[in-house]
Design a protein around this motif. Structure first.
Motif, PDB file in Angstrom:
ATOM      1  N   LEU A 135      -1.974   4.493 -21.676  1.00  0.00           N
ATOM      2  CA  LEU A 135      -2.790   5.274 -20.755  1.00  0.00           C
ATOM      3  C   LEU A 135      -2.816   6.722 -21.200  1.00  0.00           C
ATOM      4  CD1 LEU A 135      -2.830   5.147 -16.890  1.00  0.00           C
ATOM      5  CD2 LEU A 135      -2.417   7.329 -18.037  1.00  0.00           C
ATOM      6  N   GLU A 137      -3.787  10.308 -20.088  1.00  0.00           N
ATOM      7  CA  GLU A 137      -4.064  11.006 -18.831  1.00  0.00           C
ATOM      8  C   GLU A 137      -5.277  11.922 -18.909  1.00  0.00           C
ATOM      9  OE1 GLU A 137      -0.457  12.136 -16.377  1.00  0.00           O
ATOM     10  OE2 GLU A 137       0.353  12.181 -18.415  1.00  0.00           O
ATOM     11  N   HIS A 140      -8.422   9.963 -19.074  1.00  0.00           N
ATOM     12  CA  HIS A 140      -8.492   8.848 -18.109  1.00  0.00           C
ATOM     13  C   HIS A 140      -8.895   7.561 -18.821  1.00  0.00           C
ATOM     14  CE1 HIS A 140      -8.151  10.276 -13.768  1.00  0.00           C
ATOM     15  NE2 HIS A 140      -7.635  11.218 -14.526  1.00  0.00           N
ATOM     16  N   VAL A 142      -7.565   3.863 -20.597  1.00  0.00           N
ATOM     17  CA  VAL A 142      -6.505   2.855 -20.598  1.00  0.00           C
ATOM     18  C   VAL A 142      -6.888   1.759 -21.580  1.00  0.00           C
ATOM     19  CG1 VAL A 142      -5.273   1.117 -19.241  1.00  0.00           C
ATOM     20  CG2 VAL A 142      -5.884   3.304 -18.206  1.00  0.00           C
ATOM     21  N   HIS A 160      -0.952   4.410 -13.415  1.00  0.00           N
ATOM     22  CA  HIS A 160      -0.275   5.624 -13.857  1.00  0.00           C
ATOM     23  C   HIS A 160       1.108   5.733 -13.211  1.00  0.00           C
ATOM     24  CE1 HIS A 160       0.778   9.943 -13.586  1.00  0.00           C
ATOM     25  NE2 HIS A 160       0.257  10.003 -14.790  1.00  0.00           N
TER      26      HIS A 160
END
Length: 220
Positions: A135, A137, A140, A142, A160
């Motif tokens: 993931l 951050e 955003h 994945v 998350h």
């Protein structure tokens, strides 16, 4: 991310809260300054969106009081007082972390809230990994075994939190506090439904284990 919106204009407060929740943030609302201070003493908010002109206790006084705490929330003043002297006063004399004048663009508000939430002594790594799950951050994004996934904001926020836990269990109540907010009924099926959809998208129902007592955790 947990946010408190301190705004006495009810329609504006609800509008801001709804918009932030769509960005996978957990949002509470306070309509007076004393309520905002009390809620900040009880809950570790990441960011406080603070109107300066609040009833009972002004936003200025709330800001001064919270700055005396050992670990206060980041404070974004959102106010109609937008002159240069007002902004300088808010950032220097009052100690706000950021200042945004009304009227404002909502996309800018979201960007400023996210920027404030990243201001921590030890920021978490940009990329979180657990087994085949990755993931990122900032973007955003994945992926599982390199396969990109399309997740909703709530699914992303749940994953998350599970990744941050690193295989340790995350309770049902903690998921509600962090991903949703205080107004969600603890008996709701929202958490279970979100986890169920997340399992399907991850492609392996066994990647997320559920325990009635402990909550949810990632599995190798």
């Amino acid at each position: 991310m947990r946010i408190l919106v301190a705004e006495d204009h009810r329609v504006l407060a609800r509008t801001i809260a709804t918009g932030l929740r769509r960005q996978a943030m957990a949002v509470d609302i306070a309509g007076t300054g004393d309520a905002a201070e009390r809620m900040c003493l009880l809950t570790a908010y990441d960011v406080l969106i603070l109107d300066r002109d609040l009833p009972v206790m002004t936003g200025d006084e709330v800001c001064r009081r919270l700055r005396e705490l050992q670990d206060p929330p980041r404070i974004l003043m959102l106010t109609a007082a937008g002159e240069l002297t007002d902004r300088i006063y808010g950032l220097t004399a009052l100690g706000a972390d950021d200042y945004l004048a009304k009227p404002f663009d909502f996309a800018e508000l979201v960007a400023r809230v996210r920027a404030l939430s990243r201001r921590a002594p030890k920021p978490p790594p940009t990329v979180l990994r657990f087994g085949s799950i990755s993931l990122e951050e900032a973007r955003h994004e994945v992926s599982v075994d390199g396969r990109p996934l399309e997740l909703t904001p709530k699914e992303f926020a749940v994953l998350h939190l599970l990744l941050v836990a690193g295989g340790a269990p995350v309770s049902h109540d903690e998921l509600i506090r962090t991903v949703w907010d205080e107004y969600l009924d603890r008996r709701t099926s929202a958490v279970r439904a979100t986890v169920s959809r997340l399992r399907v998208k991850l492609g392996d129902p066994g990647l997320i284990a559920a325990d009635k007592e402990e909550g949810y955790r990632l599995c190798d």
